[in-house]
Scaffold this active site. Structure first.
Site, PDB file in Angstrom:
ATOM      1  N   ASN A  30     -39.173 -27.547  11.390  1.00 24.82           N
ATOM      2  CA  ASN A  30     -38.324 -26.354  11.554  1.00 24.82           C
ATOM      3  C   ASN A  30     -37.187 -26.571  12.547  1.00 24.82           C
ATOM      4  O   ASN A  30     -36.067 -26.121  12.342  1.00 24.82           O
ATOM      5  CB  ASN A  30     -39.174 -25.146  11.960  1.00 24.82           C
ATOM      6  CG  ASN A  30     -39.984 -25.386  13.208  1.00 24.82           C
ATOM      7  OD1 ASN A  30     -40.346 -26.513  13.539  1.00 24.82           O
ATOM      8  ND2 ASN A  30     -40.306 -24.313  13.918  1.00 24.82           N
ATOM      9  N   GLU A  58     -48.125 -27.544  21.210  1.00 25.99           N
ATOM     10  CA  GLU A  58     -47.341 -26.320  21.035  1.00 25.99           C
ATOM     11  C   GLU A  58     -47.569 -25.855  19.602  1.00 25.99           C
ATOM     12  O   GLU A  58     -47.072 -26.462  18.655  1.00 25.99           O
ATOM     13  CB  GLU A  58     -45.860 -26.561  21.292  1.00 25.99           C
ATOM     14  CG  GLU A  58     -45.032 -25.289  21.201  1.00 25.99           C
ATOM     15  CD  GLU A  58     -43.536 -25.551  21.195  1.00 25.99           C
ATOM     16  OE1 GLU A  58     -42.825 -24.797  20.512  1.00 25.99           O
ATOM     17  OE2 GLU A  58     -43.097 -26.514  21.842  1.00 25.99           O
ATOM     18  N   CYS A  88     -41.744 -20.758  15.730  1.00 27.14           N
ATOM     19  CA  CYS A  88     -43.010 -20.303  16.301  1.00 27.14           C
ATOM     20  C   CYS A  88     -42.807 -19.117  17.236  1.00 27.14           C
ATOM     21  O   CYS A  88     -43.763 -18.419  17.563  1.00 27.14           O
ATOM     22  CB  CYS A  88     -43.689 -21.448  17.045  1.00 27.14           C
ATOM     23  SG  CYS A  88     -42.671 -22.187  18.341  1.00 27.14           S
TER      24      CYS A  88
END
Length: 906
Positions: free
Chosen positions: A575, A671, A705
């Site tokens: 992403n 993460e 996210c």
């Protein structure tokens, strides 16, 4: 004929090189059965008396030529057709070409038409095939480096279309004999010597670096480069130096042989197409463009450029491959200055012509051979002297080196234009142990653009064996990178940032094509952030401090210091392929670790482009490694390998759990996922909250996210908020991510698009109301274009609330009071980031304390972050462990070592 697995080399021309070879012209003609040749030449040859020498040699063997002395530079179609008509009218039985490349090309073109019918236009490369061999032809070059006497091409100008086109690519067009007599080029004017000599160098360089080079052509090309480097300056400055002329004629012949049957590269594509616009000398034009083209290309074939530096006679001992590659480019720039090649302006070109010239060059088939992909925008930058390139071991910029030949192009400010990046046909490589390599399996996979649906590159399909090799290389490099002092590592990290900034345009366009995010709205910003991460790490490591600890013993000194962990595995998502990679790689290198990086397969092309920049940091071989391929193999192997000392992972919660299991016992930074929330209270500035929601839900098409995946709105402002959000979201522009007004690009892959479909369907079936969007857009190149979507009346039990949707969606949930908002917000397996909109400072502080997340933004979008701030998930949630960003990442990726010293005599 020498056959090789990659291509076939053909050289049907008999070569005769010796002093006085011109006197054998008649005998050679008689051997070929020529009695009445058409002698093709130019007025300059006639004025120099060389025509009389040729006529005398021919007539001594009873060969009576018909003289055709109308050749001029960049021979046009009508000249060739007129020569063919004269050939047939005069009953000629062969050809003799005396002069430079224009005479050779004219004679070859005449031969093609004479052996067939029609016009030379009919035999433009890609049109009618040349089925018959041209009549017997003897080529007698008189310049310092045409090479046309042995190449299998003729270059003809079409003034009506203002282009040059190629004829040939077959042995049927080759001259039968080449008489190479260095005496003919004695006293050649300096500018002609310079232009033709540099053209020979361009033949050798482009042949040696083109994608389908082979061993035989490699050898002759390198020898040609050596001869040019040793002798061109002498031939240019000392017109009567026969030795220099001899070796320059040999260089031209060898470079022409290397040129072979295949296309060359960008320099010839540019010079030939530009030469069709203005009647500029081909040699001088190619020479002027060669340096900037090499500047553009040397990151694509650094090993070969480094080898060229050796052929030029440069001392490459004790320098890196990247520095040696740059030295080769610098040498050609300096040679261009030394032999006084005119500028583009002096050759008759203006800034206004750049876009047209670039488009014509891009359309030329010779672009196929170029070692780096170059589109029309790239050609513009080369013409302007702005070609992006690695800087090896120097931090110099083009602006700090005005005395060098960067002025080669037509200077001008770059104009923004809608353009995709042409990375098709290219094979991207992995970077292991300081070398660009393919997979040990030999397999590749297609990189497909989510924006266009086209295959943009082939990427090595790495295997577990490839990953193991990279880990072993990193393990072997631990001491070398750890041994670099902090300030030296800092300089090298800044060098990487410099490379990213120089290649900003190139990286942004590749990012848009590979990932799908809009170029202007998002891609440039991500490139800038990638450079920032390296600069932050470069400066933070200068302040990586230990501490002095008091001891219970009066004779003890105790202190701590930070040391590298060893080998760090870095596994990154698709992403934010630049941001997520650099936020881990930069601090890992800063801390002195060796790195093995496995990026997401669906953004491998931009990852390789970033690796090109990282390689410019000139860290020791093995210190940074890139392995492309399926994460389930290469990522899994890296995470679990016993020689890996730490793992940094950014990605989904499910994959993160697998990585954590495989990396058990190692230092781990994870993460992982998130799903909001964004909380809008009744006292909030609604317009400001709408602006934040647009960024939070639709930046990167919601594929973040930190996206606002749950929008909690107080019941008192619910209706106003939804209406304003609807109006604002409708203003978003879904479309071509290269268009300047596009603010919403396609999703990256089918998996995330399918999840959007499923979550929307589940919500609607469970009672949610569709306000906007809700289905894939039609009429686009792929099915990954999804419009901005708004769902109202969403409940916490719906999939869109429980899971990470990762798409352009704003699910609105109504709440009653502060306690209700906290309960809904914390009723989630995720705890990454939350945002709160309120004018009440006390409430803001209470919410910041109550929300079970690692980061809280007050009156700011959930997608707001800064690169130097520690970022990560809350303990007890499924959003990861550890912190990336700034000094915190550097501390986590280093180990704390305690030292106790007994002080004698205390």
């Amino acid at each position: 004929m020498l056959e090789h697995t990659l291509r076939t080399y053909q050289s049907p021309t008999r070569l005769v090189q010796r002093l006085g070879a011109i006197r054998e012209l008649g005998a050679e003609a008689a051997l070929l059965g020529i009695r009445r040749p058409l002698l093709v030449t130019d007025p300059g040859v006639k004025a120099a008396g060389l025509l009389d020498t040729a006529l005398e040699a021919l007539r001594a063997s009873d060969v009576e030529p018909v003289v055709f002395d109308r050749v001029k530079a960049n021979p046009p179609v009508d000249l060739v057709d007129a020569g063919a008509a004269e050939y047939k009218k005069s009953g000629c039985d062969g050809l003799v070409a005396i002069g430079g490349g224009s005479s050779m090309d004219t004679a070859k073109g005449i031969g093609v038409v004479a052996a067939h019918d029609g016009s030379i236009l009919d035999y433009e490369w890609g049109h009618d095939p040349i089925k018959n061999r041209i009549p017997p032809m003897i080529a007698v070059p008189t310049t310092a480096g045409t090479g046309s006497e042995v190449t299998l091409w003729a270059v003809i100008t079409d003034p009506k279309r203002k282009i040059k086109f190629n004829v040939g690519g077959t042995s049927n067009i080759a001259s039968w004999v080449a008489l190479i007599d260095p005496e003919l080029s004695v006293k050649l004017p300096g500018p002609v010597t310079a232009g033709t000599g540099m053209d020979a160098l361009a033949h050798a360089v482009e042949c040696y670096t083109m994608v389908y080079h082979q061993p035989f052509t490699d050898a002759v090309a390198l020898l040609a480069m050596e001869y040019v480097a040793r002798h061109l300056r002498v031939a240019f400055s000392q017109g009567e130096n026969l030795q220099a002329r001899y070796y320059m004629s040999a260089a031209a012949m060898l470079a022409g042989l290397a040129y072979g049957t295949d296309s060359a590269g960008a320099a010839h594509a540019m010079s030939q197409t530009a030469g069709g616009v203005h009647d500029a000398p081909h040699g001088a034009l190619t020479a002027r463009l060669l340096g900037p083209v090499m500047e553009y290309n040397h990151s694509g074939e650094p090993e070969r450029f480094a080898r060229m530096a050796q052929a030029f006679g440069l001392d490459t001992r004790n320098v890196s491959m990247w520095r040696a590659a740059e030295m080769a480019v610098e040498y050609v720039h300096q040679l261009t200055l030394d032999v006084e090649i005119p500028s583009m302006q002096e050759l008759g070109f203006s800034e206004d012509e750049i876009p047209m010239l670039a488009d014509k060059a891009f359309a030329d088939p010779q672009t196929i051979g170029n070692p780096r992909d170059v589109n029309a925008a790239g050609y513009r930058r080369i013409y302007e002297g702005k070609a992006p390139s690695p800087a090896g071991s120097t931090n110099e910029t083009r602006e700090t080196r005005p005395d060098r030949a960067w002025r080669a192009g037509i200077r001008g400010e770059e104009q923004g234009e809608l353009m995709t990046v042409d990375v098709a046909r290219s094979l991207r490589k992995m970077f292991v142990d300081g070398e660009w390599v393919g997979s040990e399996s030999g397999r590749t996979f297609d990189a497909v653009s989510p924006a266009t649906g086209a295959v943009i590159a082939q990427v090595p399909e790495g295997t577990r064996a490839d990953a193991r090799q990279a880990v072993e290389a990193a393990h072997g490099a631990r001491s070398a990178i750890a041994g670099l002092k902090g300030f030296e590592r800092s300089r090298r990290l800044h060098r990487i940032a410099d490379a990213i900034e120089r290649r900003r345009e190139d990286l942004a366009r590749i990012l848009t094509l590979d990932q799908g995010k809009p170029l202007l709205a998002e891609a440039y910003g991500e490139v800038d952030e990638a450079a920032e991460y390296f600069r932050i790490a470069a400066e933070d490591l200068k302040r990586l401090e230990g501490s002095v600890i008091p001891s219970a013993s009066p004779s003890k000194l105790i202190f701590t210091r930070r040391v590298p962990r060893g080998v760090y595995g870095v596994i990154t998502p698709w992403n934010w392929p630049l941001t997520m990679a650099t936020e881990l790689i930069a601090p890992a290198l800063a801390a002195g670790n060796a790195v093995v990086w496995t990026p997401a397969s669906s953004t491998s092309v931009i990852s390789v482009a970033l690796m090109e920049c990282i390689a410019e940091g000139d860290f020791p071989p093995g210190a940074v490694n890139l392995v492309t391929g399926p994460g389930a193999e290469v990522g899994d192997e890296v995470a679990g390998h016993p020689l890996v000392d730490g793992v940094g992972f950014v990605g989904s919660t499910a994959t993160g759990a697998s990585v954590a299991r495989r990396a058990a016992g190692k230092h781990v930074m994870l993460e992982l996922g998130g799903n909001g929330p964004m909380i809008i209270f009744g006292d909030a500035d609604i317009d400001h909250a709408i602006e934040g929601t647009i960024v939070g839900c639709y930046l990167c098409a919601g594929q973040s996210c930190t996206a606002g995946e749950r929008i909690l709105v107080h019941e008192s402002v619910h209706d106003e908020y939804v209406a304003k959000l609807d109006a604002a979201a409708q203003k978003l522009k879904l479309g071509d991510p290269f268009a300047p007004d596009t603010t919403l690009g396609p999703l990256n892959n089918e998996g995330v698009a399918t999840k959007m479909d499923d979550h929307i369907a589940d919500a609607l079936n469970s009672g949610a109301r569709l306000v906007l969007g809700g289905r894939r857009a039609e009429g686009y190149p792929t099915r990954l274009y999804y419009p901005a979507t708004i769902l109202d009346a969403v409940t916490p039990a719906m999939l869109v609330s429980r899971e990470e949707t990762f798409g352009p969606i704003a699910p609105v949930i109504k709440f009653k009071d502060e306690a209700d908002a906290i309960a809904i917000a914390n009723d989630s397996p995720y705890g990454l980031l939350g945002a709160v909109y309120t004018r009440d400072l006390s409430r803001a502080l209470r919410m910041a304390e109550a929300l079970e997340v690692g980061w809280v933004n007050i009156n700011e979008s959930s997608n707001y972050w800064e690169a130097h701030i520690p970022f990560g998930g809350r303990a007890g949630k499924r959003s990861g462990i550890g912190r990336v960003g700034g000094h915190g990442a550097l501390e986590q990726m280093s180990d704390l070592k305690t030292v106790v010293i007994e002080i004698e005599g205390s």
